[in-house]
Design an enzyme around this catalytic site. Sequence first.
Site, PDB file in Angstrom:
ATOM      1  N   ARG A  63      -7.927-125.835  -9.411  1.00 13.05           N
ATOM      2  CA  ARG A  63      -7.351-126.825  -8.204  1.00 13.05           C
ATOM      3  C   ARG A  63      -8.355-127.147  -7.304  1.00 13.05           C
ATOM      4  O   ARG A  63      -7.999-128.460  -6.787  1.00 13.05           O
ATOM      5  CB  ARG A  63      -6.177-126.043  -7.610  1.00 13.05           C
ATOM      6  CG  ARG A  63      -5.225-126.667  -6.566  1.00 13.05           C
ATOM      7  CD  ARG A  63      -3.973-125.984  -6.216  1.00 13.05           C
ATOM      8  NE  ARG A  63      -3.208-126.825  -5.540  1.00 13.05           N
ATOM      9  CZ  ARG A  63      -2.665-126.400  -4.494  1.00 13.05           C
ATOM     10  NH1 ARG A  63      -3.114-125.031  -3.988  1.00 13.05           N
ATOM     11  NH2 ARG A  63      -1.803-127.058  -3.730  1.00 13.05           N
ATOM     12  N   HIS A  67      -8.641-131.113  -5.572  1.00 14.12           N
ATOM     13  CA  HIS A  67      -8.370-131.470  -4.385  1.00 14.12           C
ATOM     14  C   HIS A  67      -9.665-131.794  -3.443  1.00 14.12           C
ATOM     15  O   HIS A  67      -9.612-132.533  -2.536  1.00 14.12           O
ATOM     16  CB  HIS A  67      -7.771-130.052  -3.495  1.00 14.12           C
ATOM     17  CG  HIS A  67      -6.308-129.847  -3.701  1.00 14.12           C
ATOM     18  ND1 HIS A  67      -5.437-129.684  -2.684  1.00 14.12           N
ATOM     19  CD2 HIS A  67      -5.481-129.970  -4.782  1.00 14.12           C
ATOM     20  CE1 HIS A  67      -4.290-129.636  -3.152  1.00 14.12           C
ATOM     21  NE2 HIS A  67      -4.448-129.664  -4.333  1.00 14.12           N
ATOM     22  N   ASN A  95      -3.294-128.315   1.901  1.00 14.09           N
ATOM     23  CA  ASN A  95      -4.279-127.256   1.475  1.00 14.09           C
ATOM     24  C   ASN A  95      -4.120-126.068   2.167  1.00 14.09           C
ATOM     25  O   ASN A  95      -4.260-124.984   1.754  1.00 14.09           O
ATOM     26  CB  ASN A  95      -5.656-127.920   2.058  1.00 14.09           C
ATOM     27  CG  ASN A  95      -6.188-129.104   1.152  1.00 14.09           C
ATOM     28  OD1 ASN A  95      -5.572-129.322   0.043  1.00 14.09           O
ATOM     29  ND2 ASN A  95      -6.932-130.085   1.674  1.00 14.09           N
ATOM     30  N   PRO A 163      -1.350-136.146  -4.071  1.00 14.36           N
ATOM     31  CA  PRO A 163      -0.018-135.968  -4.744  1.00 14.36           C
ATOM     32  C   PRO A 163       0.999-134.689  -4.167  1.00 14.36           C
ATOM     33  O   PRO A 163       0.488-134.000  -4.426  1.00 14.36           O
ATOM     34  CB  PRO A 163      -0.290-135.895  -6.334  1.00 14.36           C
ATOM     35  CG  PRO A 163      -1.679-136.445  -6.048  1.00 14.36           C
ATOM     36  CD  PRO A 163      -2.389-136.050  -4.868  1.00 14.36           C
ATOM     37  N   HIS A 193      -1.457-126.903 -14.814  1.00 18.62           N
ATOM     38  CA  HIS A 193      -0.473-126.132 -14.564  1.00 18.62           C
ATOM     39  C   HIS A 193       0.132-125.193 -15.600  1.00 18.62           C
ATOM     40  O   HIS A 193       1.167-124.406 -15.451  1.00 18.62           O
ATOM     41  CB  HIS A 193       0.792-126.876 -13.888  1.00 18.62           C
ATOM     42  CG  HIS A 193       0.561-127.608 -12.539  1.00 18.62           C
ATOM     43  ND1 HIS A 193       1.486-128.572 -11.962  1.00 18.62           N
ATOM     44  CD2 HIS A 193      -0.607-127.370 -11.865  1.00 18.62           C
ATOM     45  CE1 HIS A 193       0.964-128.681 -10.807  1.00 18.62           C
ATOM     46  NE2 HIS A 193      -0.287-128.263 -10.817  1.00 18.62           N
ATOM     47  N   SER A 248       3.194-117.876 -19.976  1.00 18.14           N
ATOM     48  CA  SER A 248       1.568-117.235 -20.066  1.00 18.14           C
ATOM     49  C   SER A 248       0.839-117.797 -18.980  1.00 18.14           C
ATOM     50  O   SER A 248      -0.102-118.651 -19.141  1.00 18.14           O
ATOM     51  CB  SER A 248       1.037-117.886 -21.277  1.00 18.14           C
ATOM     52  OG  SER A 248       1.069-119.241 -21.626  1.00 18.14           O
ATOM     53  N   ASP A 253      -3.371-122.556 -22.080  1.00 14.67           N
ATOM     54  CA  ASP A 253      -2.892-123.082 -23.474  1.00 14.67           C
ATOM     55  C   ASP A 253      -2.054-124.406 -23.244  1.00 14.67           C
ATOM     56  O   ASP A 253      -2.139-124.842 -22.253  1.00 14.67           O
ATOM     57  CB  ASP A 253      -2.262-121.927 -24.108  1.00 14.67           C
ATOM     58  CG  ASP A 253      -1.003-121.298 -23.109  1.00 14.67           C
ATOM     59  OD1 ASP A 253      -0.850-121.984 -22.027  1.00 14.67           O
ATOM     60  OD2 ASP A 253      -0.701-120.029 -23.400  1.00 14.67           O
TER      61      ASP A 253
HETATM   62  C1  HEM Z   1       0.107-134.095 -10.758  1.00 17.48           C
HETATM   63  C2  HEM Z   1       0.176-134.038  -9.328  1.00 17.48           C
HETATM   64  C3  HEM Z   1       0.029-132.656  -9.003  1.00 17.48           C
HETATM   65  C4  HEM Z   1       1.067-132.163  -8.018  1.00 17.48           C
HETATM   66  C5  HEM Z   1       2.124-132.845  -7.452  1.00 17.48           C
HETATM   67  C6  HEM Z   1       0.671-130.826  -7.939  1.00 17.48           C
HETATM   68  C7  HEM Z   1       1.194-129.681  -7.025  1.00 17.48           C
HETATM   69  C8  HEM Z   1       0.803-128.411  -6.944  1.00 17.48           C
HETATM   70  C9  HEM Z   1       1.588-127.508  -6.120  1.00 17.48           C
HETATM   71  C10 HEM Z   1       2.875-127.679  -5.107  1.00 17.48           C
HETATM   72  C11 HEM Z   1       1.005-126.268  -6.389  1.00 17.48           C
HETATM   73  C12 HEM Z   1       1.270-124.896  -5.821  1.00 17.48           C
HETATM   74  C13 HEM Z   1       0.568-124.994  -4.478  1.00 17.48           C
HETATM   75  C14 HEM Z   1       1.312-123.702  -3.566  1.00 17.48           C
HETATM   76  O1  HEM Z   1       2.448-123.205  -3.918  1.00 17.48           O
HETATM   77  O2  HEM Z   1       0.554-123.124  -2.693  1.00 17.48           O
HETATM   78  C15 HEM Z   1      -0.068-126.649  -7.390  1.00 17.48           C
HETATM   79  C16 HEM Z   1      -0.834-125.526  -7.880  1.00 17.48           C
HETATM   80  C17 HEM Z   1      -1.776-125.895  -8.778  1.00 17.48           C
HETATM   81  N1  HEM Z   1      -2.404-126.807  -9.236  1.00 17.48           N
HETATM   82 FE1  HEM Z   1      -1.276-128.821  -9.030  1.00 17.48          FE
HETATM   83  N2  HEM Z   1      -0.436-130.434  -8.657  1.00 17.48           N
HETATM   84  C18 HEM Z   1      -0.818-131.673  -9.204  1.00 17.48           C
HETATM   85  C19 HEM Z   1      -1.810-132.045 -10.127  1.00 17.48           C
HETATM   86  C20 HEM Z   1      -2.844-130.928 -10.294  1.00 17.48           C
HETATM   87  C21 HEM Z   1      -4.259-131.205 -11.063  1.00 17.48           C
HETATM   88  C22 HEM Z   1      -4.472-132.495 -11.473  1.00 17.48           C
HETATM   89  C23 HEM Z   1      -4.713-130.192 -11.062  1.00 17.48           C
HETATM   90  C24 HEM Z   1      -6.005-129.780 -11.877  1.00 17.48           C
HETATM   91  C25 HEM Z   1      -6.769-130.591 -12.612  1.00 17.48           C
HETATM   92  C26 HEM Z   1      -3.925-129.057 -10.544  1.00 17.48           C
HETATM   93  C27 HEM Z   1      -3.942-127.488 -10.782  1.00 17.48           C
HETATM   94  C28 HEM Z   1      -3.288-126.859 -10.044  1.00 17.48           C
HETATM   95  C29 HEM Z   1      -3.370-125.216 -10.164  1.00 17.48           C
HETATM   96  C30 HEM Z   1      -4.509-124.675 -11.254  1.00 17.48           C
HETATM   97  C31 HEM Z   1      -2.324-124.564  -9.424  1.00 17.48           C
HETATM   98  C32 HEM Z   1      -2.161-123.234  -9.197  1.00 17.48           C
HETATM   99  C33 HEM Z   1      -3.360-122.619  -8.181  1.00 17.48           C
HETATM  100  C34 HEM Z   1      -3.299-121.292  -7.958  1.00 17.48           C
HETATM  101  O3  HEM Z   1      -2.573-120.356  -8.409  1.00 17.48           O
HETATM  102  O4  HEM Z   1      -4.097-120.879  -6.871  1.00 17.48           O
HETATM  103  N3  HEM Z   1      -2.844-129.574 -10.454  1.00 17.48           N
HETATM  104  N4  HEM Z   1      -0.089-127.735  -7.642  1.00 17.48           N
END
Ligand code: HEM
Length: 325
Positions: A63, A67, A95, A163, A193, A248, A253
């Site tokens: 992530r 970002h 963030n 986003p 995700h 998972s 996956d």
């Molecule tokens: C498409 C639009 C996207 C939205 C609206 C979005 C939104 C979010 C949100 C709301 C969370 C949880 C944050 C929290 O609760 O603190 C999250 C977690 C995460 N996002 Fe996204 N995300 C998007 C795209 C992406 C992209 C493009 C990636 C990487 C290529 C990504 C990777 C992750 C990962 C791996 C997590 C988990 C992080 C953790 O457990 O520390 N996301 N995202």
Amino acid sequence: MDQNNYRHFLAVLFCFLFLSPRVSCQLDYRFYDSTCPNLTKIVRYSVWSAIANDTRIAASLLRLHFHDCFVNGCEGSLLLDDTSTFKGEKNAPPNRNSVRGYEVIDTIKANLEKACPSTVSCADILTLAAREAVFLAGGPFWLAPLGRRDGTTASESEANNMPSPFEPLQNITAKFTAKGLDIKDVVVLSGAHTIGFAQCFAFKTRLFNFADGKPDPTLDSSLLQSLQSMCPNTADSDTKLAPLDSVSPNKFDNVYYKNLVNSSGLLQSDQALMGDNTTAAMVINYSKFPNLFSRDFGVSMVKMGNIGVLTGKSGEIRKNCRVVN
Ligand code: HEM
Ligand SMILES: *[C@@H]1O[C@H](CO)[C@@H](O)[C@H](O)[C@H]1NC(C)=O
Ligand SMILES: *[C@@H]1O[C@H](CO)[C@@H](O)[C@H](O)[C@H]1NC(C)=O
Ligand SMILES: *[C@@H]1O[C@H](CO)[C@@H](O)[C@H](O)[C@H]1NC(C)=O
Ligand SMILES: *[C@@H]1O[C@H](CO)[C@@H](O)[C@H](O)[C@H]1NC(C)=O
Ligand SMILES: *[C@@H]1O[C@H](CO)[C@@H](O)[C@H](O)[C@H]1NC(C)=O
Ligand SMILES: *[C@@H]1O[C@H](CO)[C@@H](O)[C@H](O)[C@H]1NC(C)=O
């Protein structure tokens, strides 16, 4: 130096000295081959150690790269700390208390400064850490073009415009296309995700009073029940965690897509991929063909990693990822 290394060295040298339009200053898979030959090994070991201590950190590192790239391009602006005279991105709402893994990047940087001082940019560390994290979590491997340089500014306002899980698919897609990505990249990169966690506030509206006093009808009823007990309808549950992929959460996956087909996406923005015919067809494709997802994920990550990069003489190689030199 063998002949290829030497040719590469010259190309980079010319690029730095003259910024010649005839010599490409684009990213290059072998950018650090002669200047930091142990780079991959060092990053891989550091990420491996971090995951051994905290499984979730793989998701957090992935992530971080997203970002970083979506704000000012992939140039490490996310990593800059606020000071009394400088407002960075870490405290922007998308963030703050959400993005994690900064200490791991510091550790990797410290290890690299010992092996090859002032050589590897923080932006490239983010790229490689994300690549290694996905691979170590059981996901695909891809070749990552390198040679990014670090920015000297940050954009709090662009960070605020990341986003959001609360906006419709068209808005999210518009933010991706503004960065040179397309609808397929939205679907493929959302597959990130398949690992990691979200805080209850990011999806709680779906659980209790979504419309007409009822939960979101596009959320599977048994997942709904378990999420309601993880995230009771009180403000003090806002920062509790639920897995983005409830089946998972630590394995990279294609189950994220299987979940969406089953109405088991966590965020509204995840499940929305099934609410549009074009993206739903892609989701179904990836839910059936894990290797197709693996291949496309690497391709889209390279595209994301190319957003707004600084090369040649632009920017700098930070000595400490948290501060401009
Ligand atoms: C498409 C639009 C996207 C939205 C609206 C979005 C939104 C979010 C949100 C709301 C969370 C949880 C944050 C929290 O609760 O603190 C999250 C977690 C995460 N996002 Fe996204 N995300 C998007 C795209 C992406 C992209 C493009 C990636 C990487 C290529 C990504 C990777 C992750 C990962 C791996 C997590 C988990 C992080 C953790 O457990 O520390 N996301 N995202
Ligand atoms: C790379 O790592 C090996 C040990 O794994 C070490 O012997 C070698 O000196 C390192 N090379 C450089 C250039 O740091
Ligand atoms: C291990 O992980 C925890 C939780 O993320 C973190 O607070 C701690 O600093 C990590 N320890 C090491 C040695 O990395
Ligand atoms: C989606 O984008 C439109 C047009 O830019 C904007 O008016 C609207 O407020 C956005 N919706 C959300 C929920 O952010
Ligand atoms: C989701 O789909 C899979 C098959 O693709 C099935 O095995 C699983 O039971 C389904 N889960 C739910 C909650 O419907
Ligand atoms: C989307 O698919 C549904 C069901 O297959 C169909 O009824 C609808 O016309 C399609 N919409 C568009 C815009 O193609
Ligand atoms: C599904 O994947 C195949 C490649 O295996 C591709 O040709 C096709 O266009 C994909 N369909 C969609 C809707 O993305």
